[in-house]
Design a protein around this motif. Structure first.
Motif, PDB file in Angstrom:
ATOM      1  N   TYR A   8       5.052   6.647   5.490  1.00 50.57           N
ATOM      2  CA  TYR A   8       3.747   6.316   5.421  1.00 50.57           C
ATOM      3  C   TYR A   8       3.545   5.972   3.807  1.00 50.57           C
ATOM      4  O   TYR A   8       3.988   6.837   3.118  1.00 50.57           O
ATOM      5  CB  TYR A   8       2.698   7.312   5.558  1.00 50.57           C
ATOM      6  CG  TYR A   8       1.414   7.303   5.206  1.00 50.57           C
ATOM      7  CD1 TYR A   8       0.663   6.058   5.413  1.00 50.57           C
ATOM      8  CD2 TYR A   8       0.828   8.112   4.276  1.00 50.57           C
ATOM      9  CE1 TYR A   8      -0.848   5.913   4.649  1.00 50.57           C
ATOM     10  CE2 TYR A   8      -0.462   8.075   3.615  1.00 50.57           C
ATOM     11  CZ  TYR A   8      -1.068   6.837   3.955  1.00 50.57           C
ATOM     12  OH  TYR A   8      -2.350   6.870   3.510  1.00 50.57           O
ATOM     13  N   ASP A  48      -3.209   0.679   3.353  1.00 52.87           N
ATOM     14  CA  ASP A  48      -2.077   1.431   3.593  1.00 52.87           C
ATOM     15  C   ASP A  48      -0.954   1.082   4.266  1.00 52.87           C
ATOM     16  O   ASP A  48      -1.346   0.008   5.060  1.00 52.87           O
ATOM     17  CB  ASP A  48      -2.538   2.890   4.183  1.00 52.87           C
ATOM     18  CG  ASP A  48      -3.357   3.637   3.412  1.00 52.87           C
ATOM     19  OD1 ASP A  48      -3.558   3.439   2.210  1.00 52.87           O
ATOM     20  OD2 ASP A  48      -4.266   4.459   3.774  1.00 52.87           O
ATOM     21  N   TYR A  57       2.258   1.363   7.310  1.00 53.93           N
ATOM     22  CA  TYR A  57       2.927   2.420   8.231  1.00 53.93           C
ATOM     23  C   TYR A  57       4.272   1.646   8.556  1.00 53.93           C
ATOM     24  O   TYR A  57       4.339   0.427   9.025  1.00 53.93           O
ATOM     25  CB  TYR A  57       2.056   2.581   9.351  1.00 53.93           C
ATOM     26  CG  TYR A  57       0.754   3.237   8.935  1.00 53.93           C
ATOM     27  CD1 TYR A  57       0.630   4.818   8.750  1.00 53.93           C
ATOM     28  CD2 TYR A  57      -0.421   2.344   8.619  1.00 53.93           C
ATOM     29  CE1 TYR A  57      -0.604   5.289   8.756  1.00 53.93           C
ATOM     30  CE2 TYR A  57      -1.694   3.002   8.410  1.00 53.93           C
ATOM     31  CZ  TYR A  57      -1.769   4.449   8.343  1.00 53.93           C
ATOM     32  OH  TYR A  57      -2.860   5.027   7.937  1.00 53.93           O
ATOM     33  N   GLU A  99      -3.394   1.813  11.225  1.00 54.14           N
ATOM     34  CA  GLU A  99      -2.866   3.286  11.553  1.00 54.14           C
ATOM     35  C   GLU A  99      -2.974   3.439  13.308  1.00 54.14           C
ATOM     36  O   GLU A  99      -2.150   4.022  13.498  1.00 54.14           O
ATOM     37  CB  GLU A  99      -3.837   4.347  11.285  1.00 54.14           C
ATOM     38  CG  GLU A  99      -3.647   5.781  11.295  1.00 54.14           C
ATOM     39  CD  GLU A  99      -4.698   6.743  10.763  1.00 54.14           C
ATOM     40  OE1 GLU A  99      -4.361   7.834  11.033  1.00 54.14           O
ATOM     41  OE2 GLU A  99      -5.662   6.143  10.057  1.00 54.14           O
ATOM     42  N   GLN A 104       0.122   4.556  15.520  1.00 58.04           N
ATOM     43  CA  GLN A 104       0.313   5.883  16.290  1.00 58.04           C
ATOM     44  C   GLN A 104       0.724   5.222  17.850  1.00 58.04           C
ATOM     45  O   GLN A 104       1.712   5.940  18.494  1.00 58.04           O
ATOM     46  CB  GLN A 104      -1.103   6.188  16.428  1.00 58.04           C
ATOM     47  CG  GLN A 104      -1.540   6.911  15.140  1.00 58.04           C
ATOM     48  CD  GLN A 104      -2.936   7.702  15.168  1.00 58.04           C
ATOM     49  OE1 GLN A 104      -3.870   7.119  16.268  1.00 58.04           O
ATOM     50  NE2 GLN A 104      -3.229   8.487  14.218  1.00 58.04           N
TER      51      GLN A 104
END
Length: 477
Positions: free
Chosen positions: A82, A89, A91, A109, A113
């Motif tokens: 991350y 952001d 990932y 995000e 996941q």
């Protein structure tokens, strides 16, 4: 995003790495035709262009598919990263093995996941010994405890045949074998399938520990295993490792759960579902003739002697406590392709014929009689053992595993079969003008030499003939 892509390329040395992508055509995943678990768009590093590009992927059991190529997840180790950046952001997912590497990222995000949950179920995590403490170890099966105290069932598989291992992971999830795989770990010698914790015992261990197997339990085990083989056969596959040591029961479940673990499917080996049916016949032989805590070697002489004794109603026919009736032996002969030896005609054993064998019909009638008789079991406790069967024609077959069967195992409701037929007459089922036999009627047919006629009758069902065998409660303990 130029900064993050440049950083990833340099950090992972992607310019020098090779791709994990393999041709998707003619793979086991393509053969299964399973529904995708996830379809999305990610930023994947393209080795040819040496840059990241938006790519649509579909994730199946043990595979990430991109067009006509795919990544076999069980051949990779995974790493998740991350990076906190502006305005978004990042990932990152890294899949690698000793030869190649794939890197992709997303800004979502939620998507990350989802990817993480699926990939960690199929891709490998190293250092099993550091993450788990083994509490029990029996054969390939373990009970292990994680660092936070949670218990897991663990299946140990050696690394000698990696193709078989990859196929096991794919089939385990497609066939929906219990227990469910949560993640996969390894060490230099073995793979470890970390599964939900179930108290499993193989049939061989249960019998060696003195488990008294009732006839209804044995019938249920055999039929559920036939249903499982039907699932394999529907896709042109086979199990390849059906043994009394690899068939497990969940002894803590409220219902009978049968698990045929450790399939050994290999496309290169010349095996078929017929080999599985023979192996199932061997299992039935070993249970039927289990005596003095020993499993007998396959012996036509024992089968012939016991069948003759049962036919003549002699006491010697009852010296094996798990051998209940002649039709049990006749299914065994069918599975073992021994019909020519005993009846002087050949029946090519198929899954359809085995699932419609008159042993199952006889037990259905006995349980129906018991339900209507003096025991009067509650209808809410009755489950289905043999669901409605469709036509013998493969074109009419319905996947029987869509309706998984079970038996309630509440205490104190063991079935006692009432043998004198005059005491509790059965109505029976009529197929092509001939009544399906109860135990006494069936054994009478055999004794007077009419078994040949009856056996052929059960191979001529039409698509309108259906039967249901109901299950009863019993005590497993």
């Amino acid at each position: 995003m130029l900064a993050i892509t440049t950083q990833l390329i340099e950090e992972q040395n992607l310019c020098q790495s090779k791709s994990l992508l393999l041709p998707y055509k003619d793979t086991l995943q393509q053969q299964l035709g399973d529904k995708e678990l996830l379809k999305c768009t990610i930023n994947l590093y393209q080795h040819k262009d040496r840059d990241f590009m938006e790519t649509e992927i579909m994730i199946f059991n043990n595979a990430i598919v991109m067009g006509d190529q795919y990544i076999l997840l069980s051949s990779t180790h995974n790493e998740m990263k991350y990076y906190k950046m502006k305005p978004h952001d990042c990932y990152i997912v890294i899949l690698r093995n000793n030869l190649a590497k794939e890197v992709f990222y997303t800004h979502s995000e939620t998507l990350f996941q989802k990817l993480q949950n699926i990939i960690k179920k199929f891709s490998i995590t190293s250092n099993f010994i550091q993450k788990f403490q083994v509490l029990e170890h029996y054969g390939q099966l373990m009970t292990a405890q994680s660092q936070n105290g949670e218990l897991f069932s663990v299946m140990q598989i050696d690394k000698t045949d990696k193709e078989v291992f990859h196929n096991q992971i794919t089939l385990w999830n497609y066939i929906q074998i219990q227990p469910n795989i949560i993640k996969i770990c390894d060490d230099p010698k073995n793979y470890y399938l970390i599964c939900q914790h179930l108290k499993l015992q193989s049939i061989s261990n249960l019998l060696m520990q003195g488990f008294e197997m009732k006839e209804v339990q044995l019938v249920s085990i055999m039929f559920i295993l036939l249903q499982t083989l039907q699932k394999y056969n529907n896709k042109g596959l086979y199990h390849g490792n059906l043994k009394i040591e690899t068939v497990f029961l969940n002894i803590q479940s409220a219902t009978l759960q049968i698990n045929s673990l450790f399939p050994l499917y290999n496309k290169q080996k010349q095996k078929t579902i017929q080999d599985d049916l023979f192996d199932l016949g061997v299992i039935l032989f070993q249970i039927s003739f289990f005596k003095d805590n020993q499993f007998q070697e396959l012996d036509d002489g024992i089968i012939k002697e016991c069948r003759q004794n049962l036919q003549n109603f002699t006491q010697n026919g009852q010296k094996f406590k798990f051998l209940y009736r002649i039709s049990q032996i006749d299914l065994m002969l069918l599975l073992l392709n021994r019909c020519m030896i005993y009846f002087h005609y050949t029946i090519a054993c198929t899954l359809e014929q085995a699932q419609r064998h008159h042993w199952f019909i006889t037990i259905k009638q006995n349980l129906k009689q018991e339900n209507q008789g003096r025991h009067m079991l509650h209808k809410s406790n009755l489950q289905t053992i043999v669901e409605q069967c469709e036509s013998l024609s493969s074109s009419q077959m319905v996947d029987p595993l869509k309706r998984f069967t079970s038996i309630s195992m509440e205490q104190g409701n063991d079935i006692q079969y009432s043998e004198p037929e005059d005491e509790k007459p059965l109505k029976g089922l009529v197929y092509d003008g001939i009544m399906a036999p109860s135990k006494a009627k069936h054994d009478h047919y055999v004794r007077i030499g009419a078994f040949h006629q009856m056996s052929r009758t059960f191979n001529t069902f039409t698509h309108t003939n259906k039967f249901i065998i109901k299950q009863s409660t019993y005590d497993l303990k």
